[in-house]
Design an enzyme around this catalytic site. Sequence first.
Site, mmCIF file in Angstrom:
data_model
loop_
_atom_site.group_PDB
_atom_site.id
_atom_site.type_symbol
_atom_site.label_atom_id
_atom_site.label_comp_id
_atom_site.label_asym_id
_atom_site.label_seq_id
_atom_site.Cartn_x
_atom_site.Cartn_y
_atom_site.Cartn_z
ATOM 1 N N HIS A 1 -4.431 -0.505 5.983
ATOM 2 C CA HIS A 1 -4.103 0.344 7.186
ATOM 3 C C HIS A 1 -4.890 0.209 8.240
ATOM 4 O O HIS A 1 -5.449 1.248 8.972
ATOM 5 C CB HIS A 1 -3.637 1.663 6.838
ATOM 6 C CG HIS A 1 -4.600 2.100 5.677
ATOM 7 N ND1 HIS A 1 -5.901 2.483 6.130
ATOM 8 C CD2 HIS A 1 -4.613 3.004 4.536
ATOM 9 C CE1 HIS A 1 -6.726 2.945 4.985
ATOM 10 N NE2 HIS A 1 -5.908 3.311 4.194
ATOM 11 N N HIS B 1 -10.367 0.804 1.819
ATOM 12 C CA HIS B 1 -10.230 1.937 2.733
ATOM 13 C C HIS B 1 -11.373 1.703 3.984
ATOM 14 O O HIS B 1 -12.428 2.137 3.553
ATOM 15 C CB HIS B 1 -10.317 3.296 2.246
ATOM 16 C CG HIS B 1 -9.862 4.441 3.450
ATOM 17 N ND1 HIS B 1 -8.576 5.020 3.464
ATOM 18 C CD2 HIS B 1 -10.615 4.857 4.131
ATOM 19 C CE1 HIS B 1 -8.782 5.802 4.581
ATOM 20 N NE2 HIS B 1 -9.809 5.911 4.738
ATOM 21 N N LEU C 1 -5.113 9.235 7.719
ATOM 22 C CA LEU C 1 -6.318 8.541 7.979
ATOM 23 C C LEU C 1 -6.109 7.068 7.479
ATOM 24 O O LEU C 1 -5.510 6.696 6.498
ATOM 25 C CB LEU C 1 -7.539 9.136 6.933
ATOM 26 C CG LEU C 1 -7.928 10.663 7.405
ATOM 27 C CD1 LEU C 1 -8.933 11.056 6.398
ATOM 28 C CD2 LEU C 1 -8.722 10.370 8.678
ATOM 29 N N HIS D 1 0.887 -1.264 0.057
ATOM 30 C CA HIS D 1 -0.062 -0.016 0.041
ATOM 31 C C HIS D 1 0.828 1.318 0.126
ATOM 32 O O HIS D 1 1.691 1.720 1.238
ATOM 33 C CB HIS D 1 -0.835 -0.010 1.156
ATOM 34 C CG HIS D 1 -2.105 1.109 1.015
ATOM 35 N ND1 HIS D 1 -3.146 0.950 1.557
ATOM 36 C CD2 HIS D 1 -1.615 2.454 1.236
ATOM 37 C CE1 HIS D 1 -3.792 1.894 1.506
ATOM 38 N NE2 HIS D 1 -2.959 3.161 1.198
ATOM 39 N N LEU E 1 2.482 6.835 -4.545
ATOM 40 C CA LEU E 1 3.588 7.471 -5.299
ATOM 41 C C LEU E 1 3.466 8.880 -5.948
ATOM 42 O O LEU E 1 4.457 9.381 -6.417
ATOM 43 C CB LEU E 1 4.142 6.521 -6.304
ATOM 44 C CG LEU E 1 4.540 5.049 -5.567
ATOM 45 C CD1 LEU E 1 5.025 3.975 -6.878
ATOM 46 C CD2 LEU E 1 5.970 5.107 -4.853
ATOM 47 N N HIS F 1 2.867 14.710 1.105
ATOM 48 C CA HIS F 1 2.247 15.873 0.736
ATOM 49 C C HIS F 1 2.938 17.132 1.097
ATOM 50 O O HIS F 1 4.057 16.852 1.879
ATOM 51 C CB HIS F 1 0.962 16.349 1.680
ATOM 52 C CG HIS F 1 -0.046 15.256 1.776
ATOM 53 N ND1 HIS F 1 -1.108 15.213 0.536
ATOM 54 C CD2 HIS F 1 -0.573 13.969 2.320
ATOM 55 C CE1 HIS F 1 -2.048 14.289 0.748
ATOM 56 N NE2 HIS F 1 -1.743 13.658 1.587
#
Length: 352
Positions: free
Chosen positions: A176, A138, A223, A15, A18, A255
């Site tokens: 996740h 998710h 998140l 996961h 990129l 980010h």
Amino acid sequence: MSLAHITITKPDDWHVHLRDGEMLKAVLPYTARRFARAMVMPNLKPPVVTTAQAKVYRDEILSALPKGMSFEPLMAAYLTDDIDPCDLERGFNDKVFAAAKLYPVHATTNSESGVTQIKSMRLVFEKMQRIGMPLLIHGEMGDPSIDIFDRESAFVDRVLVGLRRDYPALKIVLEHITTRQAADYVADEGRGGKLAATITAHHLLINRNSMLAGGMKPHNYCLPVAKREVHRQALIRAAVSGGGMFFLGTDSAPHPRTAKECACGCAGIFTACNALEIYAQVFSEAGALDQLERFTSLNGPAFYGLSANKDKITLERGQDCISSDLASVIVGQQEIIPFKSPINLFWRVVDQ
Ligand code: NCD
Ligand code: ZN
């Protein structure tokens, strides 16, 4: 001086974000140095929905790879309400798509085109189940009325249990995970080989205090958000358990600094540069280094029906702490701040 070392099958990152353009060029080498393959998340702007878009994106990733490095990007399709199931099937059969990703609408970064009604995806899920295409989820409710700390456990209760009942042969990865409820559910329900979960490095190290106590830390915001300490402990137990239903997925999500340090900072933590080192440290501290390879390199391929990598990687524990000051990654005028590990890291990747 090396105090200990371990040589394992080269890991895969199941996961990762990129991104594209200049950001992709800047972050890709960190992933490619440590991982042979990675499941590349499709939440670009615009998202990667069609086989044709995935081919273009895959080519862009391969051309961004520095000379001499080898790396195989595995592409995931971004499911939307009006995704074309025939294109999805074609993309999977042609080995362009390795999986499809379900973002409940508004659940996370760039999920505006995500699925609004999971129930109306029946034809897509039936097809995926029939052709053996994994569904990556998710796992948070997008519903704003649900408390943000409860969105994952609510998703397990209200959605995942039903999906498992309705599509028992569909391979599902709950991405996740951050809660004891999710870890327990996957440990139990994943024994049949159809349900698995990825666990990030940062969720093994931070709880919600790391984000909110003593000042708000935007670089620890991602998140699903980190939860209470009991949940972090449950994630560590799951990761080191050796259970084939748990494997590595960094969710490294870069980010620009300005997008994180602002009035409405975005979610995502950049860990491509230290995630593997963190996993090694956590397993080592849990006295479970003998389980590291299963988690980083064997369980994932086995779940996806792929062979493990042939290459090896060596990690060593030195005397010097490597984590104190990781340099920012520069992208044009912007910088990306790497995840700052709250514990000292002594494990590092040895150059091949
Ligand atoms: C991811 C991103 O920035 O794309 N952010 C995050 O906090 N993990 C999206 C995601 O995986 O939820
Ligand atoms: Zn992600």
